[in-house]
Motif scaffolding. Structure first.
Motif, PDB file in Angstrom:
ATOM      1  N   UNK A 192      55.676  32.061  97.377  1.00 46.84           N
ATOM      2  CA  UNK A 192      55.714  31.040  96.327  1.00 46.84           C
ATOM      3  C   UNK A 192      55.492  29.671  96.959  1.00 46.84           C
ATOM      4  N   UNK A 193      54.645  28.865  96.348  1.00 50.17           N
ATOM      5  CA  UNK A 193      54.470  27.477  96.757  1.00 50.17           C
ATOM      6  C   UNK A 193      55.133  26.582  95.719  1.00 50.17           C
ATOM      7  N   UNK A 194      56.008  25.686  96.177  1.00 45.59           N
ATOM      8  CA  UNK A 194      56.599  24.671  95.301  1.00 45.59           C
ATOM      9  C   UNK A 194      55.801  23.387  95.508  1.00 45.59           C
ATOM     10  N   UNK A 195      55.112  22.950  94.478  1.00 44.36           N
ATOM     11  CA  UNK A 195      54.263  21.756  94.561  1.00 44.36           C
ATOM     12  C   UNK A 195      54.877  20.646  93.713  1.00 44.36           C
ATOM     13  N   UNK A 196      55.161  19.511  94.334  1.00 45.83           N
ATOM     14  CA  UNK A 196      55.810  18.390  93.650  1.00 45.83           C
ATOM     15  C   UNK A 196      54.879  17.184  93.696  1.00 45.83           C
ATOM     16  N   UNK A 197      54.576  16.632  92.534  1.00 42.19           N
ATOM     17  CA  UNK A 197      53.688  15.472  92.509  1.00 42.19           C
ATOM     18  C   UNK A 197      53.850  14.711  91.201  1.00 42.19           C
TER      19      UNK A 197
END
Length: 286
Positions: free
Chosen positions: A196-201
């Motif tokens: 899983x990739x957690x992408x925050x932007x």
């Protein structure tokens, strides 16, 4: 009258059709997503000015989603947010008033209280708009992940760093994608199905984060997105999407709501993992 009888249904319809909208209508969609709680107070000319479009474009937008015009669309927001607006002050207006009515400098204590107030307002909005279904989906993604890659740049980096730190207190293998030396893609090279990739932007959105999310998606991994809008570029790669709109004071956006959401996400995951451990431990041994 439009078939979309609630704000959530309307915003979901806008998100579903966002890619097919013209450039002008996309600008209007983003404005509505980011200012939904104050839309009932805005004039059509105010929205047109903020979006740098003609008022007729606002009318076309409303008609695109089944309303006769702007006023009818605005009524949906007015019905949903009237009580909330009465209960919660508009901190942007309060701050502007504070600045305009002070002859001298604003005291440090007063400034601090205004910023705390803006952060509190952001927390209230987070609680009111929390999507339980997406939050549950996010916890399940993390619970089932083999490896968890966390990426966020610039303003989002402290959030990514905190999540990676918190996950290290679980049995999960967590990797903070720092991009040291411009190596974002290199650090994501081993991501694969089962991860899983957690992408925050947040706006204006980091291109490095978007590239990492796409890379994870293309490699078969699942993507958990934390951003400020369902219309954000990252939203299109999301298997689970958590949105948070921060309060701001004196042109500075807080991180209070985002950190709170991430802490709650970690606590929910830790609780779920502990339940799993207890269930395994409670099983009889042959």
């Amino acid at each position: 009258m439009a078939q979309t009888s609630s704000i959530d249904q309307l915003m979901q319809q806008i998100a579903d059709e966002y890619e097919s909208l013209s450039r002008q209508l996309k600008l209007i969609a983003k404005h509505i997503e980011q200012h939904r709680s104050s839309l009932m107070l805005e004039r059509i000319s105010d929205i047109a000015s903020a979006c740098q479009v003609q008022p007729s474009a606002i009318v076309r937008f409303a008609q695109r989603f089944g309303f006769s015009g702007f006023s009818e669309m605005q009524d949906v927001f007015r019905q949903a947010y009237t009580d909330q607006a009465r209960a919660a002050p508009n901190y942007r207006q309060r701050i502007r008033k504070l600045i305009s009515t002070r002859d001298g400098k604003v005291g440090t204590g007063e400034l601090t209280r205004e910023f705390i107030g803006a952060s509190r307002s952001g927390l209230d909005e987070l609680a009111a708009g929390l999507d339980d279904e997406q939050l549950e989906a996010a916890v399940i993604l993390l619970q089932q992940a083999d490896n968890i890659y966390v990426v966020g740049v610039r303003r989002a980096f402290p959030v990514a760093s905190y999540i990676a730190y918190a996950l290290q207190h679980t049995s999960k293998r967590a990797h903070l994608v720092t991009g040291l030396g411009g190596g974002h893609r290199d650090q994501m090279r081993s991501v694969r199905a089962g991860d899983v990739a957690i992408a925050i932007s947040f706006a204006p959105y980091g291109k490095e984060t978007l590239e990492c999310a796409r890379m994870a998606h293309d490699n078969g991994a699942r993507v958990l997105v934390i951003t400020d809008s369902k219309l954000a570029p990252l939203a299109r790669t999301a298997d689970a999407l958590l949105t948070v709109a921060e309060g701001s004071a004196f042109a500075f956006r807080s991180l209070t709501s985002t950190i709170c959401l991430c802490q709650a996400l970690f606590i929910a995951l830790a609780y779920r993992l502990e339940i799993d451990i207890e269930e395994i431990g409670a099983q009889p041994v042959d």
